[in-house]
Design a protein around this motif. Structure first.
Motif, PDB file in Angstrom:
ATOM      1  N   SER A 199       9.538   5.883  -1.621  1.00 23.49           N
ATOM      2  CA  SER A 199       8.143   5.980  -2.081  1.00 23.49           C
ATOM      3  C   SER A 199       7.116   5.894  -0.972  1.00 23.49           C
ATOM      4  O   SER A 199       5.955   6.250  -1.172  1.00 23.49           O
ATOM      5  CB  SER A 199       7.855   4.870  -3.101  1.00 23.49           C
ATOM      6  OG  SER A 199       7.932   3.603  -2.471  1.00 23.49           O
ATOM      7  N   GLY A 200       7.529   5.407   0.194  1.00 23.20           N
ATOM      8  CA  GLY A 200       6.550   5.159   1.251  1.00 23.20           C
ATOM      9  C   GLY A 200       5.627   4.004   0.921  1.00 23.20           C
ATOM     10  O   GLY A 200       4.500   3.922   1.423  1.00 23.20           O
ATOM     11  N   ALA A 201       6.112   3.104   0.077  1.00 26.58           N
ATOM     12  CA  ALA A 201       5.286   1.982  -0.365  1.00 26.58           C
ATOM     13  C   ALA A 201       5.044   0.984   0.760  1.00 26.58           C
ATOM     14  O   ALA A 201       5.891   0.786   1.641  1.00 26.58           O
ATOM     15  CB  ALA A 201       5.947   1.275  -1.547  1.00 26.58           C
ATOM     16  N   LEU A 202       3.897   0.349   0.719  1.00 28.43           N
ATOM     17  CA  LEU A 202       3.591  -0.758   1.602  1.00 28.43           C
ATOM     18  C   LEU A 202       4.278  -2.001   1.050  1.00 28.43           C
ATOM     19  O   LEU A 202       4.133  -2.330  -0.132  1.00 28.43           O
ATOM     20  CB  LEU A 202       2.079  -0.986   1.654  1.00 28.43           C
ATOM     21  CG  LEU A 202       1.605  -2.290   2.298  1.00 28.43           C
ATOM     22  CD1 LEU A 202       1.892  -2.274   3.797  1.00 28.43           C
ATOM     23  CD2 LEU A 202       0.136  -2.521   2.018  1.00 28.43           C
ATOM     24  N   ILE A 203       5.041  -2.682   1.891  1.00 30.20           N
ATOM     25  CA  ILE A 203       5.618  -3.966   1.492  1.00 30.20           C
ATOM     26  C   ILE A 203       4.595  -5.038   1.837  1.00 30.20           C
ATOM     27  O   ILE A 203       4.330  -5.312   3.008  1.00 30.20           O
ATOM     28  CB  ILE A 203       6.948  -4.234   2.197  1.00 30.20           C
ATOM     29  CG1 ILE A 203       7.964  -3.133   1.852  1.00 30.20           C
ATOM     30  CG2 ILE A 203       7.507  -5.602   1.780  1.00 30.20           C
ATOM     31  CD1 ILE A 203       9.289  -3.265   2.565  1.00 30.20           C
ATOM     32  N   LEU A 204       4.000  -5.612   0.816  1.00 28.21           N
ATOM     33  CA  LEU A 204       2.921  -6.582   0.980  1.00 28.21           C
ATOM     34  C   LEU A 204       3.452  -7.972   0.682  1.00 28.21           C
ATOM     35  O   LEU A 204       3.812  -8.286  -0.453  1.00 28.21           O
ATOM     36  CB  LEU A 204       1.764  -6.232   0.043  1.00 28.21           C
ATOM     37  CG  LEU A 204       0.516  -7.107   0.126  1.00 28.21           C
ATOM     38  CD1 LEU A 204      -0.100  -7.048   1.520  1.00 28.21           C
ATOM     39  CD2 LEU A 204      -0.512  -6.672  -0.922  1.00 28.21           C
ATOM     40  N   ASP A 205       3.513  -8.797   1.718  1.00 23.07           N
ATOM     41  CA  ASP A 205       4.013 -10.165   1.606  1.00 23.07           C
ATOM     42  C   ASP A 205       2.815 -11.091   1.435  1.00 23.07           C
ATOM     43  O   ASP A 205       1.965 -11.192   2.319  1.00 23.07           O
ATOM     44  CB  ASP A 205       4.786 -10.519   2.880  1.00 23.07           C
ATOM     45  CG  ASP A 205       5.566 -11.822   2.758  1.00 23.07           C
ATOM     46  OD1 ASP A 205       5.054 -12.772   2.139  1.00 23.07           O
ATOM     47  OD2 ASP A 205       6.691 -11.885   3.307  1.00 23.07           O
ATOM     48  N   VAL A 206       2.734 -11.762   0.287  1.00 23.05           N
ATOM     49  CA  VAL A 206       1.537 -12.549  -0.037  1.00 23.05           C
ATOM     50  C   VAL A 206       1.765 -14.048   0.136  1.00 23.05           C
ATOM     51  O   VAL A 206       0.964 -14.853  -0.314  1.00 23.05           O
ATOM     52  CB  VAL A 206       1.054 -12.242  -1.469  1.00 23.05           C
ATOM     53  CG1 VAL A 206       0.809 -10.756  -1.640  1.00 23.05           C
ATOM     54  CG2 VAL A 206       2.041 -12.736  -2.525  1.00 23.05           C
ATOM     55  N   ARG A 207       2.838 -14.422   0.832  1.00 24.22           N
ATOM     56  CA  ARG A 207       3.094 -15.837   1.107  1.00 24.22           C
ATOM     57  C   ARG A 207       2.104 -16.360   2.152  1.00 24.22           C
ATOM     58  O   ARG A 207       1.361 -15.603   2.764  1.00 24.22           O
ATOM     59  CB  ARG A 207       4.525 -16.023   1.602  1.00 24.22           C
ATOM     60  CG  ARG A 207       5.602 -15.661   0.574  1.00 24.22           C
ATOM     61  CD  ARG A 207       6.991 -15.782   1.181  1.00 24.22           C
ATOM     62  NE  ARG A 207       7.169 -14.845   2.295  1.00 24.22           N
ATOM     63  CZ  ARG A 207       7.993 -15.057   3.326  1.00 24.22           C
ATOM     64  NH1 ARG A 207       8.690 -16.165   3.402  1.00 24.22           N
ATOM     65  NH2 ARG A 207       8.096 -14.143   4.279  1.00 24.22           N
TER      66      ARG A 207
END
Length: 473
Positions: free
Chosen positions: A270-278
């Motif tokens: 998908s070309g998605a952004l992996i967004l880490d919200v920790r």
């Protein structure tokens, strides 16, 4: 009569809930509408009107969802042209609500449809001004956000704002309570106070914009120092003007738990952004390679909007267990609806399965002090320019996080540098973006300038360091 300010700190946004004699009105509602529905049911009142002060740029309103669920019409001021059915009020039109009245004051300048709502109580006394983005506490709305096609410069809009403030707002009684749409931290103004409620009289005395000697002085002051608006602003305006998916639809999709193997496949396809919200501290010690950290513990949604910019960007979430709904909710508030789901089990599941991990070289302020005593150091300060101007490390470069996409390519990857912000939140965002783009030869300072301030590190103020602001270039 009851007036409740519903203030959302992470957006610095105020919505308003008003009741009188069994009827209610809501002004500038957030996207998630269930809390409003709950209030209406608890109070046993019927929602009669949903008032919008303008087409918001910094968040997606819940006006349409709320209207569909309650049958209450959406009301805009003159010249608004939404692509859905709404009441377009006339200037000074009065709406009755129980035993009180709400009068429309068309106050263009921030945008052309911007309007304030003046509440007149049961005794016919003008009591409250819901000032939208026309008048903030300590500031006024920035005059550079008018929609395309307005055919007016920001100076012309500032002049229009002056006319409306000085002719329609300043003549009102000093005792009137001012309820603005935003407070300190919002990008819709530049000089807002931390307070969220004040009297109009106090604003007449203390607000710089209301104390200009003439129109040209006002124009000069309110347009001076305006930073470019975040890229997502225009997209949010269009979502508010055209309509968008319901919050429930976005939440349902975003709360999809994705198993580890499927997560990797979706990310690649998908070309998605992996967004880490920790938190920044947890991210620093280990994360999925190429992921970006924007922690829920800070100004999460505005930073996503400012740095990701395109609200259509597909997003995959990495969260702490139990934080998934909060992350999706806050993303939806600024129009990021393409949330594909979250990693089941979070980063711990990734690590336990032996997947490749990455980390940020985070050092203490004490270690930073020791290292820069031994060598010449390049230091990048990613705080706002105003913070930098107040005090900064001697010879540090001012490169605000908001402009990282503009200055990142000027960094020499072979040359080691240090990076810091005020507390560590923004510098970890910057660090994650830097590493995602291949920069690794740097150290990020834990605790930021708050920690650095107590160390014996030479510091300067703006006056003596103006010449080095662009030295990195």
């Amino acid at each position: 009569m009851k007036i409740e300010q519903i203030y959302t700190g992470c957006l610095a946004q105020g919505a308003y809930y008003i009741t009188s004699a069994g009827e209610a009105a809501i002004i500038d509602p957030l996207r998630e509408t269930q809390p409003y529905i709950n209030r209406l049911e608890e109070d046993g009142v019927q929602l009669k009107y949903i008032f919008e002060t303008h087409f918001h740029a910094d968040f997606v309103s819940g006006h349409l969802d709320l209207s569909h669920k309650t049958g209450a019409p959406v009301v805009y001021g003159p010249t608004a042209n939404p692509e859905f059915e709404a009441i377009i009020a006339k200037d000074e039109q009065v709406f009755e609500l129980g035993n009180i009245k709400i009068k429309v004051l068309h106050t263009p300048g921030h945008t052309l449809e911007s309007s304030c709502y003046l509440l007149i109580d049961e005794n016919g006394i003008e009591k409250v001004l819901f000032s939208g983005d026309t008048l903030f506490l300590g500031d006024v709305g920035r005059p550079d956000l008018a929609q395309k096609g307005a055919d007016m410069t920001q100076e012309e809009l500032a002049g229009l704002l002056y006319d409306n403030l000085y002719n329609k707002i300043l003549p009102l009684d000093d005792d009137i309570t001012v309820y603005p749409a935003h407070g300190a931290g919002s990008a819709c103004g530049k000089n807002m106070q931390k307070e969220t409620i004040d009297t109009l009289g106090n604003q007449k005395r203390t607000n710089y914009a209301l104390n200009q000697k003439d129109k040209q002085s006002f124009i000069n002051e309110v347009t001076d120092g305006l930073l470019p608006p975040p890229a997502y602003f225009g997209m949010n305006v269009m979502m508010n003007k055209k309509g968008c998916s319901s919050f429930e639809e976005v939440l349902s999709q975003g709360l999809h738990a994705i198993p580890l193997e499927q997560f990797e496949e979706i990310a690649e396809a998908s070309g998605a952004l992996i967004l880490d919200v920790r938190t920044s501290s947890k991210f620093a010690s280990g994360f999925i390679p190429q992921s970006v950290n924007i922690g829920l513990d800070g100004d999460f949604a505005p930073w996503v909007g400012a740095l990701v910019a395109d609200v259509n960007q597909p997003i995959l979430l990495v969260t702490e267990n139990g934080n998934e709904e909060e992350a999706v909710t806050r993303l939806s508030r600024v129009g990021f609806d393409h949330i594909l789901g979250f990693l089941e089990g979070g980063f711990e599941a990734w690590k336990k399965n032996g997947k490749e991990t990455d980390f940020v070289n985070r050092i203490s302020a004490q270690q930073f002090e020791a290292e820069i005593k031994e060598k010449e150091a390049k230091i990048i300060d990613v705080r706002k320019e105003s913070e930098y101007h107040a005090e900064h490390i001697h010879e540090a470069y001012s490169k605000p996080l908001a402009y990282i996409n503009e200055w990142i390519h000027k960094i020499k990857s072979v040359e080691h540098f240090y990076i810091h912000c005020g507390s560590g939140y923004r510098s970890m965002i910057a660090a994650s973006i830097l590493q995602a783009r291949g920069y690794r030869n740097f150290s990020e300072i834990e605790g930021g300038f708050k920690a650095i301030a107590s160390e014996n590190i030479p510091k300067s103020d703006f006056v003596c360091q103006t010449k080095i602001l662009n030295k990195l270039d």
